[in-house]
Write an enzyme that holds these catalytic residues in place. Structure first.
Site, PDB file in Angstrom:
ATOM      1  N   ASP A   1       4.036  -9.118 -11.404  1.00  0.00           N
ATOM      2  CA  ASP A   1       3.106  -9.604 -10.379  1.00  0.00           C
ATOM      3  C   ASP A   1       3.934 -10.383  -9.362  1.00  0.00           C
ATOM      4  O   ASP A   1       5.020 -10.877  -9.684  1.00  0.00           O
ATOM      5  CB  ASP A   1       2.043 -10.532 -11.007  1.00  0.00           C
ATOM      6  CG  ASP A   1       0.747 -10.591 -10.190  1.00  0.00           C
ATOM      7  OD1 ASP A   1      -0.273 -10.059 -10.662  1.00  0.00           O
ATOM      8  OD2 ASP A   1       0.771 -11.146  -9.074  1.00  0.00           O
TER       9      ASP A   1
ATOM     10  N   ASP B   1       7.193  -8.073  -6.055  1.00  0.00           N
ATOM     11  CA  ASP B   1       6.317  -7.930  -4.886  1.00  0.00           C
ATOM     12  C   ASP B   1       6.368  -6.465  -4.474  1.00  0.00           C
ATOM     13  O   ASP B   1       7.393  -5.984  -3.973  1.00  0.00           O
ATOM     14  CB  ASP B   1       6.800  -8.842  -3.752  1.00  0.00           C
ATOM     15  CG  ASP B   1       5.910  -8.730  -2.502  1.00  0.00           C
ATOM     16  OD1 ASP B   1       5.094  -7.787  -2.419  1.00  0.00           O
ATOM     17  OD2 ASP B   1       6.049  -9.582  -1.622  1.00  0.00           O
TER      18      ASP B   1
ATOM     19  N   ASN C   1      -0.846  -0.746  -9.809  1.00  0.00           N
ATOM     20  CA  ASN C   1      -2.205  -1.314  -9.772  1.00  0.00           C
ATOM     21  C   ASN C   1      -2.382  -2.433  -8.755  1.00  0.00           C
ATOM     22  O   ASN C   1      -3.481  -2.622  -8.238  1.00  0.00           O
ATOM     23  CB  ASN C   1      -2.536  -1.822 -11.183  1.00  0.00           C
ATOM     24  CG  ASN C   1      -3.700  -2.788 -11.181  1.00  0.00           C
ATOM     25  OD1 ASN C   1      -4.863  -2.380 -11.130  1.00  0.00           O
ATOM     26  ND2 ASN C   1      -3.403  -4.082 -11.214  1.00  0.00           N
TER      27      ASN C   1
ATOM     28  N   TYR D   1      -8.807  -0.955   3.978  1.00  0.00           N
ATOM     29  CA  TYR D   1      -8.755  -0.799   2.520  1.00  0.00           C
ATOM     30  C   TYR D   1      -9.026   0.651   2.120  1.00  0.00           C
ATOM     31  O   TYR D   1      -8.288   1.224   1.307  1.00  0.00           O
ATOM     32  CB  TYR D   1      -9.788  -1.736   1.872  1.00  0.00           C
ATOM     33  CG  TYR D   1      -9.795  -1.703   0.365  1.00  0.00           C
ATOM     34  CD1 TYR D   1      -8.819  -2.383  -0.370  1.00  0.00           C
ATOM     35  CD2 TYR D   1     -10.774  -1.002  -0.334  1.00  0.00           C
ATOM     36  CE1 TYR D   1      -8.835  -2.365  -1.762  1.00  0.00           C
ATOM     37  CE2 TYR D   1     -10.795  -0.976  -1.719  1.00  0.00           C
ATOM     38  CZ  TYR D   1      -9.822  -1.660  -2.430  1.00  0.00           C
ATOM     39  OH  TYR D   1      -9.838  -1.621  -3.803  1.00  0.00           O
TER      40      TYR D   1
ATOM     41  N   LYS E   1      -6.402   3.233   0.244  1.00  0.00           N
ATOM     42  CA  LYS E   1      -6.687   3.850  -1.062  1.00  0.00           C
ATOM     43  C   LYS E   1      -6.685   5.373  -0.955  1.00  0.00           C
ATOM     44  O   LYS E   1      -6.207   6.062  -1.866  1.00  0.00           O
ATOM     45  CB  LYS E   1      -8.028   3.327  -1.600  1.00  0.00           C
ATOM     46  CG  LYS E   1      -7.978   1.870  -2.024  1.00  0.00           C
ATOM     47  CD  LYS E   1      -7.110   1.713  -3.257  1.00  0.00           C
ATOM     48  CE  LYS E   1      -6.826   0.270  -3.606  1.00  0.00           C
ATOM     49  NZ  LYS E   1      -5.942   0.105  -4.757  1.00  0.00           N
TER      50      LYS E   1
ATOM     51  N   THR F   1     -13.762  -8.944 -10.665  1.00  0.00           N
ATOM     52  CA  THR F   1     -12.463  -9.612 -10.811  1.00  0.00           C
ATOM     53  C   THR F   1     -12.361 -10.597  -9.637  1.00  0.00           C
ATOM     54  O   THR F   1     -13.183 -10.546  -8.717  1.00  0.00           O
ATOM     55  CB  THR F   1     -11.307  -8.606 -10.684  1.00  0.00           C
ATOM     56  OG1 THR F   1     -11.255  -8.164  -9.315  1.00  0.00           O
ATOM     57  CG2 THR F   1     -11.462  -7.400 -11.600  1.00  0.00           C
TER      58      THR F   1
END
Ligand SMILES: NC(=O)c1ccc[n+]([C@@H]2O[C@H](COP(=O)([O-])OP(=O)(O)OC[C@H]3O[C@@H](n4cnc5c(N)ncnc54)[C@H](O)[C@@H]3O)[C@@H](O)[C@H]2O)c1
Length: 250
Positions: free
Chosen positions: A38, A60, A87, A155, A159, A190
Protein backbone atom coordinates in the site's frame (compact mmCIF):
# COMPACT_ATOMS: atom_id res chain seq x y z
CA UNK A 1 -8.32 -22.10 6.68
CA UNK A 2 -8.90 -24.44 3.78
CA UNK A 3 -5.40 -24.25 2.25
CA UNK A 4 -6.61 -23.47 -1.27
CA UNK A 5 -3.52 -21.29 -1.86
CA UNK A 6 -0.87 -23.24 0.03
CA UNK A 7 2.49 -22.97 -1.74
CA UNK A 8 1.57 -19.76 -3.53
CA UNK A 9 3.10 -16.33 -3.12
CA UNK A 10 0.79 -13.36 -3.66
CA UNK A 11 1.09 -9.58 -3.83
CA UNK A 12 -1.93 -7.35 -3.25
CA UNK A 13 -1.93 -3.59 -3.86
CA UNK A 14 -4.09 -1.40 -1.66
CA UNK A 15 -3.91 -4.09 1.04
CA UNK A 16 -4.10 -1.56 3.85
CA UNK A 17 -7.86 -1.04 3.60
CA UNK A 18 -11.20 -2.27 2.31
CA UNK A 19 -11.33 -4.93 -0.39
CA UNK A 20 -7.55 -5.28 -0.73
CA UNK A 21 -7.05 -5.87 2.96
CA UNK A 22 -9.87 -8.42 3.11
CA UNK A 23 -8.52 -10.30 0.07
CA UNK A 24 -4.90 -10.25 1.28
CA UNK A 25 -5.98 -11.57 4.70
CA UNK A 26 -8.07 -14.31 3.10
CA UNK A 27 -5.18 -15.32 0.83
CA UNK A 28 -2.97 -15.62 3.92
CA UNK A 29 -5.62 -17.72 5.70
CA UNK A 30 -5.74 -19.95 2.60
CA UNK A 31 -2.04 -20.68 3.06
CA UNK A 32 -0.42 -18.16 0.69
CA UNK A 33 2.60 -16.04 1.59
CA UNK A 34 1.32 -12.54 1.00
CA UNK A 35 2.98 -9.20 0.34
CA UNK A 36 0.55 -6.62 1.72
CA UNK A 37 1.41 -3.50 -0.27
CA UNK A 38 0.00 0.00 0.00
CA UNK A 39 1.20 3.59 -0.32
CA UNK A 40 0.15 3.78 3.34
CA UNK A 41 2.85 1.55 4.84
CA UNK A 42 1.49 1.72 8.40
CA UNK A 43 -1.89 0.41 7.21
CA UNK A 44 -0.21 -2.42 5.29
CA UNK A 45 1.90 -3.31 8.34
CA UNK A 46 -1.14 -3.36 10.55
CA UNK A 47 -2.94 -5.73 8.17
CA UNK A 48 0.06 -8.04 7.64
CA UNK A 49 1.02 -8.26 11.30
CA UNK A 50 -1.37 -11.14 12.00
CA UNK A 51 0.36 -13.41 9.47
CA UNK A 52 3.92 -14.54 10.28
CA UNK A 53 4.87 -15.55 6.72
CA UNK A 54 3.52 -12.35 5.20
CA UNK A 55 5.29 -9.02 4.71
CA UNK A 56 4.26 -5.39 4.36
CA UNK A 57 5.80 -3.25 1.62
CA UNK A 58 5.37 0.42 0.73
CA UNK A 59 4.29 0.64 -2.91
CA UNK A 60 2.77 3.61 -4.75
CA UNK A 61 1.20 2.16 -7.89
CA UNK A 62 1.36 5.50 -9.73
CA UNK A 63 5.16 5.72 -9.37
CA UNK A 64 7.14 3.36 -11.62
CA UNK A 65 10.26 3.53 -9.45
CA UNK A 66 8.21 2.52 -6.42
CA UNK A 67 6.54 -0.39 -8.23
CA UNK A 68 9.85 -1.61 -9.67
CA UNK A 69 11.61 -1.36 -6.30
CA UNK A 70 8.85 -3.27 -4.52
CA UNK A 71 8.86 -6.17 -7.00
CA UNK A 72 12.67 -6.28 -7.12
CA UNK A 73 13.01 -6.15 -3.35
CA UNK A 74 10.52 -8.96 -2.92
CA UNK A 75 12.27 -11.12 -5.55
CA UNK A 76 15.62 -10.60 -3.81
CA UNK A 77 13.98 -11.86 -0.62
CA UNK A 78 12.77 -14.99 -2.45
CA UNK A 79 9.24 -13.67 -2.79
CA UNK A 80 8.56 -14.82 -6.38
CA UNK A 81 4.95 -13.91 -7.04
CA UNK A 82 2.43 -16.42 -8.41
CA UNK A 83 -0.54 -14.13 -7.87
CA UNK A 84 -0.83 -10.34 -8.13
CA UNK A 85 -4.00 -8.42 -7.32
CA UNK A 86 -3.94 -4.93 -8.90
CA UNK A 87 -6.52 -3.53 -6.51
CA UNK A 88 -5.41 -0.12 -5.21
CA UNK A 89 -7.49 2.76 -6.48
CA UNK A 90 -9.16 6.05 -5.72
CA UNK A 91 -12.50 7.65 -6.44
CA UNK A 92 -12.43 11.42 -6.08
CA UNK A 93 -15.96 12.03 -4.78
CA UNK A 94 -16.96 15.68 -4.98
CA UNK A 95 -14.28 16.34 -7.61
CA UNK A 96 -15.04 13.80 -10.33
CA UNK A 97 -17.98 15.22 -12.29
CA UNK A 98 -20.03 15.23 -15.47
CA UNK A 99 -17.60 15.87 -18.31
CA UNK A 100 -18.53 19.51 -18.96
CA UNK A 101 -17.60 20.29 -15.35
CA UNK A 102 -14.59 17.98 -14.97
CA UNK A 103 -11.20 19.57 -14.27
CA UNK A 104 -8.25 18.17 -16.18
CA UNK A 105 -6.34 17.82 -12.92
CA UNK A 106 -9.03 15.56 -11.41
CA UNK A 107 -9.11 13.51 -14.61
CA UNK A 108 -5.31 13.14 -14.55
CA UNK A 109 -5.10 12.21 -10.86
CA UNK A 110 -7.75 9.53 -11.33
CA UNK A 111 -6.19 8.09 -14.49
CA UNK A 112 -2.67 8.28 -13.01
CA UNK A 113 -3.60 6.15 -10.02
CA UNK A 114 -6.30 3.82 -11.30
CA UNK A 115 -5.26 3.16 -14.89
CA UNK A 116 -1.55 4.00 -15.04
CA UNK A 117 -1.20 2.38 -11.62
CA UNK A 118 -2.81 -0.81 -12.95
CA UNK A 119 -0.56 -0.67 -16.03
CA UNK A 120 2.56 -0.45 -13.87
CA UNK A 121 1.41 -3.15 -11.47
CA UNK A 122 0.56 -5.54 -14.30
CA UNK A 123 3.78 -4.73 -16.20
CA UNK A 124 5.98 -5.71 -13.26
CA UNK A 125 3.72 -8.64 -12.37
CA UNK A 126 4.10 -10.07 -15.89
CA UNK A 127 7.88 -9.57 -15.80
CA UNK A 128 8.03 -11.42 -12.50
CA UNK A 129 5.88 -14.29 -13.84
CA UNK A 130 7.58 -14.85 -17.21
CA UNK A 131 8.91 -18.39 -17.39
CA UNK A 132 6.80 -19.50 -14.42
CA UNK A 133 3.22 -18.41 -15.14
CA UNK A 134 0.77 -16.93 -12.67
CA UNK A 135 -2.54 -15.24 -12.06
CA UNK A 136 -3.16 -11.49 -12.21
CA UNK A 137 -6.46 -10.08 -10.97
CA UNK A 138 -7.56 -6.46 -11.44
CA UNK A 139 -10.30 -4.75 -9.48
CA UNK A 140 -12.66 -3.22 -12.01
CA UNK A 141 -16.08 -1.69 -11.52
CA UNK A 142 -19.67 -1.73 -12.83
CA UNK A 143 -19.04 1.90 -13.81
CA UNK A 144 -16.85 0.50 -16.59
CA UNK A 145 -19.66 -1.73 -17.83
CA UNK A 146 -22.88 0.27 -17.42
CA UNK A 147 -23.82 3.93 -17.47
CA UNK A 148 -23.36 4.00 -13.70
CA UNK A 149 -22.77 7.21 -11.80
CA UNK A 150 -23.23 10.24 -14.04
CA UNK A 151 -20.76 12.15 -11.87
CA UNK A 152 -18.03 9.52 -12.19
CA UNK A 153 -16.58 10.37 -15.60
CA UNK A 154 -12.88 10.01 -14.77
CA UNK A 155 -13.40 7.02 -12.48
CA UNK A 156 -15.56 5.17 -15.04
CA UNK A 157 -13.05 5.81 -17.83
CA UNK A 158 -10.15 4.65 -15.63
CA UNK A 159 -11.96 1.42 -14.78
CA UNK A 160 -12.99 0.80 -18.41
CA UNK A 161 -9.30 1.10 -19.29
CA UNK A 162 -8.47 -1.53 -16.68
CA UNK A 163 -11.01 -3.92 -18.22
CA UNK A 164 -9.40 -3.36 -21.65
CA UNK A 165 -5.93 -3.91 -20.20
CA UNK A 166 -7.11 -7.22 -18.79
CA UNK A 167 -8.17 -8.59 -22.16
CA UNK A 168 -5.09 -7.38 -24.02
CA UNK A 169 -2.58 -8.72 -21.52
CA UNK A 170 -4.52 -11.98 -21.10
CA UNK A 171 -4.32 -12.63 -24.84
CA UNK A 172 -0.69 -11.55 -25.11
CA UNK A 173 0.58 -13.80 -22.32
CA UNK A 174 -1.76 -16.81 -22.38
CA UNK A 175 0.96 -18.91 -24.01
CA UNK A 176 3.25 -18.04 -21.08
CA UNK A 177 0.75 -19.46 -18.60
CA UNK A 178 -0.12 -16.03 -17.23
CA UNK A 179 -3.84 -15.58 -16.63
CA UNK A 180 -5.38 -12.10 -16.28
CA UNK A 181 -8.93 -11.43 -15.09
CA UNK A 182 -11.00 -8.58 -13.69
CA UNK A 183 -13.28 -8.75 -10.68
CA UNK A 184 -15.96 -6.06 -10.77
CA UNK A 185 -17.42 -5.56 -7.29
CA UNK A 186 -20.65 -3.62 -7.04
CA UNK A 187 -21.31 -1.04 -4.34
CA UNK A 188 -19.12 -2.32 -1.51
CA UNK A 189 -18.99 -0.49 1.80
CA UNK A 190 -15.37 0.52 2.45
CA UNK A 191 -13.72 3.85 3.31
CA UNK A 192 -13.62 4.57 -0.46
CA UNK A 193 -17.38 5.10 -0.62
CA UNK A 194 -17.91 6.83 2.74
CA UNK A 195 -19.43 9.78 0.85
CA UNK A 196 -22.30 7.43 -0.10
CA UNK A 197 -22.47 5.15 2.96
CA UNK A 198 -22.43 8.16 5.29
CA UNK A 199 -25.39 9.82 3.59
CA UNK A 200 -28.65 7.90 4.21
CA UNK A 201 -30.36 9.28 1.10
CA UNK A 202 -27.50 8.39 -1.26
CA UNK A 203 -27.10 5.00 0.38
CA UNK A 204 -30.83 4.16 0.04
CA UNK A 205 -30.76 5.28 -3.60
CA UNK A 206 -27.89 2.97 -4.52
CA UNK A 207 -29.18 0.02 -2.49
CA UNK A 208 -32.58 0.37 -4.23
CA UNK A 209 -30.77 -0.47 -7.48
CA UNK A 210 -29.24 -3.71 -6.13
CA UNK A 211 -31.59 -6.66 -6.80
CA UNK A 212 -30.23 -8.63 -3.83
CA UNK A 213 -31.31 -5.70 -1.67
CA UNK A 214 -28.20 -4.86 0.33
CA UNK A 215 -24.78 -3.24 -0.03
CA UNK A 216 -21.77 -5.45 -0.66
CA UNK A 217 -19.03 -5.96 1.90
CA UNK A 218 -15.35 -6.75 1.26
CA UNK A 219 -16.11 -10.31 2.41
CA UNK A 220 -18.43 -10.69 -0.59
CA UNK A 221 -15.46 -10.21 -2.94
CA UNK A 222 -12.82 -12.48 -1.42
CA UNK A 223 -14.21 -15.82 -2.65
CA UNK A 224 -13.95 -15.03 -6.35
CA UNK A 225 -10.43 -13.72 -5.77
CA UNK A 226 -9.40 -17.00 -4.11
CA UNK A 227 -10.88 -18.94 -7.03
CA UNK A 228 -9.04 -16.83 -9.66
CA UNK A 229 -5.79 -17.02 -7.70
CA UNK A 230 -6.02 -20.79 -7.36
CA UNK A 231 -5.32 -23.67 -9.73
CA UNK A 232 -9.08 -24.28 -9.94
CA UNK A 233 -9.16 -21.37 -12.41
CA UNK A 234 -6.52 -22.59 -14.86
CA UNK A 235 -8.91 -22.20 -17.85
CA UNK A 236 -10.19 -18.74 -16.84
CA UNK A 237 -8.49 -15.78 -18.48
CA UNK A 238 -9.41 -12.46 -20.06
CA UNK A 239 -12.77 -12.35 -18.29
CA UNK A 240 -14.74 -10.10 -16.00
CA UNK A 241 -16.32 -11.62 -12.91
CA UNK A 242 -19.08 -9.46 -11.43
CA UNK A 243 -19.94 -9.55 -7.74
CA UNK A 244 -22.54 -6.83 -7.54
CA UNK A 245 -25.75 -8.22 -6.08
CA UNK A 246 -27.24 -8.24 -9.57
CA UNK A 247 -26.82 -4.49 -10.12
CA UNK A 248 -25.59 -4.88 -13.68
CA UNK A 249 -28.57 -7.05 -14.61
CA UNK A 250 -30.80 -3.95 -14.46
N1 LIG B 1 -15.90 0.05 -2.65
C1 LIG B 1 -16.57 -0.07 -3.79
O1 LIG B 1 -17.78 0.12 -3.86
C2 LIG B 1 -15.84 -0.49 -5.03
C3 LIG B 1 -16.62 -0.93 -6.13
C4 LIG B 1 -15.97 -1.31 -7.30
C5 LIG B 1 -14.59 -1.25 -7.36
N2 LIG B 1 -13.87 -0.84 -6.28
C6 LIG B 1 -12.42 -0.80 -6.43
O2 LIG B 1 -11.85 -1.64 -5.46
C7 LIG B 1 -10.52 -1.20 -5.18
C8 LIG B 1 -10.35 -1.11 -3.68
O3 LIG B 1 -11.24 -0.14 -3.20
P1 LIG B 1 -11.75 -0.09 -1.68
O4 LIG B 1 -13.20 0.16 -1.76
O5 LIG B 1 -11.24 -1.25 -0.92
O6 LIG B 1 -11.04 1.28 -1.22
P2 LIG B 1 -10.25 1.71 0.10
O7 LIG B 1 -10.17 3.19 0.01
O8 LIG B 1 -10.85 1.09 1.31
O9 LIG B 1 -8.80 1.09 -0.10
C9 LIG B 1 -7.96 1.53 -1.14
C10 LIG B 1 -6.52 1.33 -0.72
O10 LIG B 1 -5.71 1.70 -1.83
C11 LIG B 1 -4.62 2.47 -1.34
N3 LIG B 1 -4.12 3.34 -2.39
C12 LIG B 1 -4.71 4.43 -2.95
N4 LIG B 1 -3.90 4.98 -3.85
C13 LIG B 1 -2.78 4.21 -3.90
C14 LIG B 1 -1.58 4.26 -4.64
N5 LIG B 1 -1.33 5.26 -5.51
N6 LIG B 1 -0.65 3.30 -4.45
C15 LIG B 1 -0.87 2.31 -3.56
N7 LIG B 1 -1.96 2.24 -2.78
C16 LIG B 1 -2.91 3.17 -2.97
C17 LIG B 1 -5.17 3.24 -0.15
O11 LIG B 1 -4.13 3.67 0.72
C18 LIG B 1 -6.10 2.21 0.47
O12 LIG B 1 -5.43 1.43 1.44
C19 LIG B 1 -10.36 0.13 -5.91
O13 LIG B 1 -9.67 -0.08 -7.12
C20 LIG B 1 -11.78 0.56 -6.18
O14 LIG B 1 -11.87 1.40 -7.30
C21 LIG B 1 -14.46 -0.46 -5.12
Amino acid sequence: MTDRLTGKTALVTGAGSGIGRQVAERFAREGARVAFTDRDLAAAQDAASAFPTSVAVELDIADEASVAAAFEGLAVDGFDVDVVVANAGVQLFGQDAKIADLDLDVWRRTIDINLTGAFLTVKYAVRAMLGRGGSIILTGSPTALNGEGADFTAYSASKAGMHGLTRTVAAAYAAEGIRVNTVAPGYTETPLVSAISGDPESRAAIVSRIPLGRPGTPADVEGIMVYLASDEATFATGSTFRVDGGMTTL
